[in-house]
Design a protein around this motif. Structure first.
Motif, short mmCIF file in Angstrom:
data_model
loop_
_atom_site.label_atom_id
_atom_site.label_comp_id
_atom_site.label_asym_id
_atom_site.label_seq_id
_atom_site.Cartn_x
_atom_site.Cartn_y
_atom_site.Cartn_z
N LYS A 222 60.76 27.38 -5.04
CA LYS A 222 61.51 26.35 -4.14
C LYS A 222 61.14 24.95 -4.67
N GLY A 223 59.79 24.75 -5.27
CA GLY A 223 59.43 23.51 -6.05
C GLY A 223 58.74 22.70 -5.07
N THR A 224 58.84 23.20 -3.81
CA THR A 224 58.22 22.28 -2.58
C THR A 224 57.43 23.13 -1.64
N GLN A 225 56.34 22.37 -1.27
CA GLN A 225 55.64 23.09 -0.07
C GLN A 225 55.63 22.11 1.25
N PHE A 226 55.57 22.56 2.42
CA PHE A 226 55.62 21.94 3.63
C PHE A 226 54.15 21.92 4.04
N ARG A 227 53.92 20.59 4.38
CA ARG A 227 52.63 20.13 4.75
C ARG A 227 52.55 19.23 6.12
N ASP A 228 51.61 18.96 6.59
CA ASP A 228 51.66 18.16 8.00
C ASP A 228 52.71 17.02 7.70
N MET A 229 52.72 16.01 6.88
CA MET A 229 53.65 15.05 6.78
C MET A 229 54.79 15.31 6.17
#
Ligand SMILES: [Zn+2]
Length: 122
Positions: free
Chosen positions: A15-22
Protein backbone atom coordinates in the motif's frame (compact mmCIF):
# COMPACT_ATOMS: atom_id res chain seq x y z
CA UNK A 1 16.82 -14.08 -18.31
CA UNK A 2 14.25 -11.54 -17.37
CA UNK A 3 14.82 -8.68 -14.95
CA UNK A 4 13.83 -9.30 -11.36
CA UNK A 5 10.31 -8.08 -10.91
CA UNK A 6 9.66 -5.69 -8.13
CA UNK A 7 8.43 -7.31 -4.98
CA UNK A 8 5.51 -5.95 -3.00
CA UNK A 9 6.59 -4.51 0.33
CA UNK A 10 5.70 -6.89 3.16
CA UNK A 11 5.70 -4.12 5.77
CA UNK A 12 2.81 -2.18 4.21
CA UNK A 13 1.35 -5.01 2.07
CA UNK A 14 2.09 -3.01 -1.07
CA UNK A 15 0.00 0.00 0.00
CA UNK A 16 2.93 2.37 0.56
CA UNK A 17 1.48 3.73 3.79
CA UNK A 18 1.46 2.67 7.39
CA UNK A 19 -1.07 3.92 9.90
CA UNK A 20 0.36 5.43 13.07
CA UNK A 21 -1.14 7.35 15.97
CA UNK A 22 -0.98 10.57 13.95
CA UNK A 23 -2.51 9.03 10.81
CA UNK A 24 -1.10 7.44 7.67
CA UNK A 25 2.60 7.89 6.94
CA UNK A 26 4.79 6.76 4.06
CA UNK A 27 6.14 3.28 4.73
CA UNK A 28 9.79 3.58 5.85
CA UNK A 29 10.79 0.31 4.17
CA UNK A 30 9.60 1.14 0.63
CA UNK A 31 9.54 4.96 0.95
CA UNK A 32 5.83 4.96 0.16
CA UNK A 33 6.19 3.15 -3.17
CA UNK A 34 4.55 -0.10 -2.05
CA UNK A 35 7.27 -2.06 -3.85
CA UNK A 36 10.72 -3.05 -2.69
CA UNK A 37 13.65 -1.82 -4.75
CA UNK A 38 15.89 -4.33 -6.51
CA UNK A 39 18.38 -6.42 -4.54
CA UNK A 40 21.25 -4.22 -5.73
CA UNK A 41 19.52 -1.06 -4.49
CA UNK A 42 18.75 -2.69 -1.13
CA UNK A 43 22.38 -3.85 -0.82
CA UNK A 44 23.78 -0.41 -1.62
CA UNK A 45 21.31 1.21 0.79
CA UNK A 46 22.47 -1.12 3.57
CA UNK A 47 26.13 -0.46 2.80
CA UNK A 48 25.51 3.29 3.05
CA UNK A 49 23.67 2.83 6.35
CA UNK A 50 26.67 0.94 7.71
CA UNK A 51 29.07 3.61 6.48
CA UNK A 52 27.04 6.32 8.20
CA UNK A 53 26.69 4.33 11.40
CA UNK A 54 30.44 3.71 11.57
CA UNK A 55 31.67 7.08 10.30
CA UNK A 56 33.98 7.62 13.28
CA UNK A 57 37.71 6.92 13.24
CA UNK A 58 37.89 3.81 15.37
CA UNK A 59 39.77 0.76 14.23
CA UNK A 60 36.51 -1.17 13.84
CA UNK A 61 35.11 1.57 11.60
CA UNK A 62 38.19 1.51 9.38
CA UNK A 63 37.82 -2.27 9.13
CA UNK A 64 34.15 -1.92 8.23
CA UNK A 65 34.84 0.70 5.56
CA UNK A 66 37.47 -1.61 4.05
CA UNK A 67 34.93 -4.46 4.05
CA UNK A 68 32.25 -2.28 2.43
CA UNK A 69 34.69 -1.24 -0.30
CA UNK A 70 35.56 -4.91 -0.90
CA UNK A 71 31.84 -5.77 -1.21
CA UNK A 72 31.40 -2.98 -3.76
CA UNK A 73 34.51 -4.09 -5.66
CA UNK A 74 33.30 -7.70 -5.72
CA UNK A 75 29.83 -6.65 -6.90
CA UNK A 76 31.40 -4.64 -9.69
CA UNK A 77 33.49 -7.65 -10.76
CA UNK A 78 30.42 -9.90 -10.68
CA UNK A 79 28.54 -7.40 -12.81
CA UNK A 80 31.34 -7.49 -15.38
CA UNK A 81 31.33 -11.31 -15.29
CA UNK A 82 27.55 -11.40 -15.74
CA UNK A 83 27.76 -8.97 -18.68
CA UNK A 84 30.49 -11.08 -20.30
CA UNK A 85 28.38 -14.23 -19.87
CA UNK A 86 25.41 -12.52 -21.51
CA UNK A 87 27.63 -11.65 -24.48
CA UNK A 88 28.86 -15.26 -24.71
CA UNK A 89 27.44 -18.24 -26.55
CA UNK A 90 23.97 -18.85 -25.02
CA UNK A 91 24.27 -22.58 -25.76
CA UNK A 92 27.59 -22.97 -23.90
CA UNK A 93 26.90 -24.70 -20.55
CA UNK A 94 29.93 -23.12 -18.85
CA UNK A 95 28.90 -19.63 -19.95
CA UNK A 96 25.37 -20.26 -18.68
CA UNK A 97 26.68 -21.58 -15.34
CA UNK A 98 28.99 -18.58 -14.87
CA UNK A 99 26.13 -16.19 -15.64
CA UNK A 100 23.80 -18.04 -13.28
CA UNK A 101 26.32 -17.94 -10.41
CA UNK A 102 27.07 -14.23 -10.87
CA UNK A 103 23.37 -13.40 -11.05
CA UNK A 104 22.68 -15.53 -8.00
CA UNK A 105 24.77 -13.10 -5.93
CA UNK A 106 23.69 -9.93 -7.72
CA UNK A 107 19.98 -10.76 -7.96
CA UNK A 108 19.51 -8.73 -11.15
CA UNK A 109 17.53 -11.29 -13.11
CA UNK A 110 14.92 -13.77 -12.03
CA UNK A 111 16.18 -17.32 -12.64
CA UNK A 112 13.97 -19.19 -15.05
CA UNK A 113 12.04 -22.15 -13.75
CA UNK A 114 12.89 -25.56 -15.17
CA UNK A 115 9.61 -25.65 -17.10
CA UNK A 116 10.58 -22.35 -18.77
CA UNK A 117 13.86 -23.81 -20.09
CA UNK A 118 13.97 -24.74 -23.77
CA UNK A 119 13.46 -28.46 -24.28
CA UNK A 120 16.62 -30.54 -24.03
CA UNK A 121 18.46 -28.17 -21.69
CA UNK A 122 16.95 -29.35 -18.40
ZN1 LIG B 1 6.20 -0.54 2.36
Amino acid sequence: MEPTNVEACASCFGKGTQFRDMGPEPCPDCYGLGELPSASVLRERRLRELEQRYADRTEQSRDLRWLVSEVRRSNHALLQILAASLDGDPDDAVVKKIGFLANDVLGLYRPRAIEDQPSGSA
